[in-house]
Design an enzyme around this catalytic site. Structure first.
Site, short mmCIF file in Angstrom:
data_model
loop_
_atom_site.label_atom_id
_atom_site.label_comp_id
_atom_site.label_asym_id
_atom_site.label_seq_id
_atom_site.Cartn_x
_atom_site.Cartn_y
_atom_site.Cartn_z
CG ASN A 1 -45.26 14.40 -44.54
OD1 ASN A 1 -45.47 15.28 -45.37
ND2 ASN A 1 -44.18 13.65 -44.55
CD1 TRP A 2 -51.68 15.65 -45.30
CD2 TRP A 2 -52.51 17.35 -46.50
NE1 TRP A 2 -52.82 16.10 -44.66
CE2 TRP A 2 -53.34 17.16 -45.38
CE3 TRP A 2 -52.84 18.38 -47.39
CZ2 TRP A 2 -54.47 17.93 -45.13
CZ3 TRP A 2 -53.96 19.16 -47.15
CH2 TRP A 2 -54.77 18.93 -46.03
CE LYS A 3 -44.83 10.59 -46.69
NZ LYS A 3 -44.20 9.30 -46.77
CG HIS B 1 -39.89 12.84 -44.26
ND1 HIS B 1 -39.71 11.87 -45.21
CD2 HIS B 1 -41.00 12.51 -43.56
CE1 HIS B 1 -40.70 10.99 -45.10
NE2 HIS B 1 -41.49 11.35 -44.10
CD GLU C 1 -41.00 10.19 -48.19
OE1 GLU C 1 -41.58 11.28 -48.33
OE2 GLU C 1 -41.59 9.16 -47.81
CD GLU D 1 -41.53 9.73 -40.05
OE1 GLU D 1 -42.74 9.57 -40.10
OE2 GLU D 1 -40.89 10.34 -40.92
N GLY E 1 -44.35 4.18 -45.57
CA GLY E 1 -45.03 3.95 -46.84
C GLY E 1 -44.99 2.50 -47.31
CB SER F 1 -46.89 1.61 -41.99
OG SER F 1 -46.24 1.64 -43.25
N GLY G 1 -48.28 9.53 -42.79
CA GLY G 1 -48.25 9.79 -44.23
C GLY G 1 -49.54 9.34 -44.88
N GLY G 2 -49.54 8.12 -45.39
CA GLY G 2 -50.67 7.61 -46.17
C GLY G 2 -52.03 7.78 -45.50
C1 PEP Z 1 -44.08 9.63 -43.23
O1 PEP Z 1 -43.79 9.86 -44.38
O2 PEP Z 1 -43.68 10.42 -42.36
C2 PEP Z 1 -44.86 8.44 -42.93
C3 PEP Z 1 -44.85 8.03 -41.71
O3 PEP Z 1 -45.52 7.83 -43.96
P1 PEP Z 1 -46.51 6.58 -43.86
O4 PEP Z 1 -47.45 6.82 -42.72
O5 PEP Z 1 -47.22 6.53 -45.18
O6 PEP Z 1 -45.66 5.36 -43.62
#
Ligand code: PEP
Length: 253
Positions: A9-11, A95, A97, A167, A173, A213, A234-235
């Site tokens: 997920n590149w957000k 999500h 966010e 999640e 994040g 994470s 994500g990251g």
């Molecule tokens: C996400 O936003 O779905 C996510 C899991 O982010 P991260 O891996 O950066 O925690």
């Protein structure tokens, strides 16, 4: 056996040209990946260009949200048909966010899930609790409301086309990852919720990703858990090397 699914997920990251470059790098790195399903979710703006890059490869396209109406006066929104036309297969829905900043509710998640399925696309349904909810003893009730809400009026046949991403909001994040046991226990509970709705066979087949994470150094431990069928990343999905390392951990299972 459930196929692992690793989705990036590149957000709100990467310009169109940066997205094309990252997609090209990922295509190159994963060309020999056979068992694991690999999905990337760029921004809407970059999605059509990224679709061209990954066409005919083993990388699939997702987008990060969709609107639940077909078309019309919804400034800033994107419809399922638009997403479908460029060749996306998955849509990330709900999500945290989106829930936290953009008024997503279990009801709007449900509308989006149904719209996505009706178009023949596959929702990745995100659920998860905040730290306050976990510490306040509300973990199970929050997840139950999210699962029951998302799947309201969804048939068993359609439910099988969905993926759940568990999640924990406190792990997204933050660099704080759920322990393997915490993730496994919670995902087992999520699967039991699916079983209550649809029975053991659907629950046994439906894939549940972990997200929060997930990184190259903790992926193998998480992916070794019985009820963890992949990751929503994500990251670590923003660099081809770290994304690939997680894919390789799934492929090695
Ligand atoms: C996400 O936003 O779905 C996510 C899991 O982010 P991260 O891996 O950066 O925690």
């Amino acid at each position: 056996m459930r196929q692992y699914i690793i989705a990036g997920n590149w957000k709100m990251n990467k310009t169109v040209s940066e997205s094309v470059k990252l997609a090209q790098e990922i295509v190159q790195q994963v060309k020999d990946i056979k068992k694991t399903e690999v999905v990337i979710a760029p921004t809407f703006l970059a999605a059509a260009k990224v679709a061209d890059v990954i066409k005919g490869t083993n990388v699939k396209l997702a987008v990060q949200d969709v609107h639940y109406e077909d078309q019309g006066a919804y400034t800033g929104k994107i419809s399922v048909d638009m997403v479908k036309e460029i060749g996306a297969e998955y849509i990330i829905i709900g999500h945290s966010e989106q829930r936290q900043y953009f008024h997503e509710t279990n009801e709007t998640v449900n509308l989006k899930v149904k719209k996505t399925l009706a178009a023949g696309l596959k929702p990745i349904i995100c659920i998860g609790e905040t730290l306050a909810e976990r510490e306040g003893g509300k973990l199970e009730s929050v997840l139950q409301a999210q699962v029951e809400g998302a799947y309201k009026d969804v048939s068993a046949e359609d439910a099988l086309k969905t993926v759940i991403a568990y999640e924990p909001v406190w792990a997204i994040g933050t660099g704080v990852v759920a322990t393997d046991e915490q993730a496994q226990d919670t995902q087992k509970f999520v699967r039991s919720l699916v079983e209550k709705l649809y029975g053991a066979s659907v629950a046994g087949a439906l894939r549940i990703q972990y997200g929060g994470s997930m990184k190259p150094d903790n992926a193998a431990g998480l992916l070794a858990q019985n009820d963890i069928d992949g990751g929503l990343i994500g990251g670590a999905a923003l660099k081809a090397d770290s994304f690939f390392a997680i894919i390789a951990a799934a492929e090695a299972r």
